[in-house]
Enzyme design. Structure first.
Site, PDB file in Angstrom:
ATOM      1  N   PHE A  59      99.676   1.230  34.408  1.00  0.00           N
ATOM      2  CA  PHE A  59     100.220   2.170  35.394  1.00  0.00           C
ATOM      3  C   PHE A  59     100.948   3.357  34.768  1.00  0.00           C
ATOM      4  O   PHE A  59     101.441   4.227  35.491  1.00  0.00           O
ATOM      5  CB  PHE A  59     101.173   1.436  36.351  1.00  0.00           C
ATOM      6  N   HIS A 117     115.537   5.580  40.838  1.00  0.00           N
ATOM      7  CA  HIS A 117     115.567   4.852  39.560  1.00  0.00           C
ATOM      8  C   HIS A 117     117.033   4.669  39.188  1.00  0.00           C
ATOM      9  O   HIS A 117     117.843   5.578  39.379  1.00  0.00           O
ATOM     10  CB  HIS A 117     114.869   5.670  38.467  1.00  0.00           C
TER      11      HIS A 117
END
Length: 140
Positions: A59, A117
């Site tokens: 990914f 994040h």
């Protein structure tokens, strides 16, 4: 309790969906302090450094493309056990697994575009902060 600083970033989907105020409010209401904040457009080189632990994973290229697709809001967040508190506040990576009341549980739409994040360890937080902030940009 030990006061810590941690790195937090509102990802492109969070900025695009106008969630900056909502997310900053949640951080502040949790008793944490924003010690530095800026909106930036991440280049590929910085993205590679930010996500270096994922280099070689299936990914990785998609992750770099996504994080460089639009502006992000980078923050240094400070408070007692800031790393742990922020990780709890953001919730699981996959919003389907994130608890209601967490940022991802309430606001994220998918695992790929999960709004935010936050560093998962103090040493990682220091490295990530240094990618976006010089020491004189972080308030005490």
């Amino acid at each position: 309790m030990a006061t810590q600083k941690t790195f937090v970033m509102i990802k492109p989907d969070g900025v695009r969906r106008k969630l900056i105020g909502e997310i900053v409010g949640r951080i502040e209401r949790k008793g944490l302090r924003i010690a530095a904040m800026k909106m930036v457009k991440i280049d590929r080189e910085t993205a590679n450094k930010l996500y270096e632990e994922h280099i070689g994973k299936s990914f990785f290229n998609e992750l770099v493309s996504y994080i460089t697709s639009g502006p992000v809001v980078c923050m240094v967040v400070e408070g007692d056990e800031a790393v742990r508190v922020m990780r709890t506040l953001i919730g699981a990576t996959d919003p389907k697994e994130a608890s209601p009341g967490t940022i991802r549980g309430d606001l994220a739409l998918s695992k790929a575009e999960n709004v935010i994040h936050a560093s998962d360890a103090e040493e990682k937080a220091k490295r990530e902060m240094s990618l976006f902030f010089s020491p004189n940009e972080i308030t005490e």
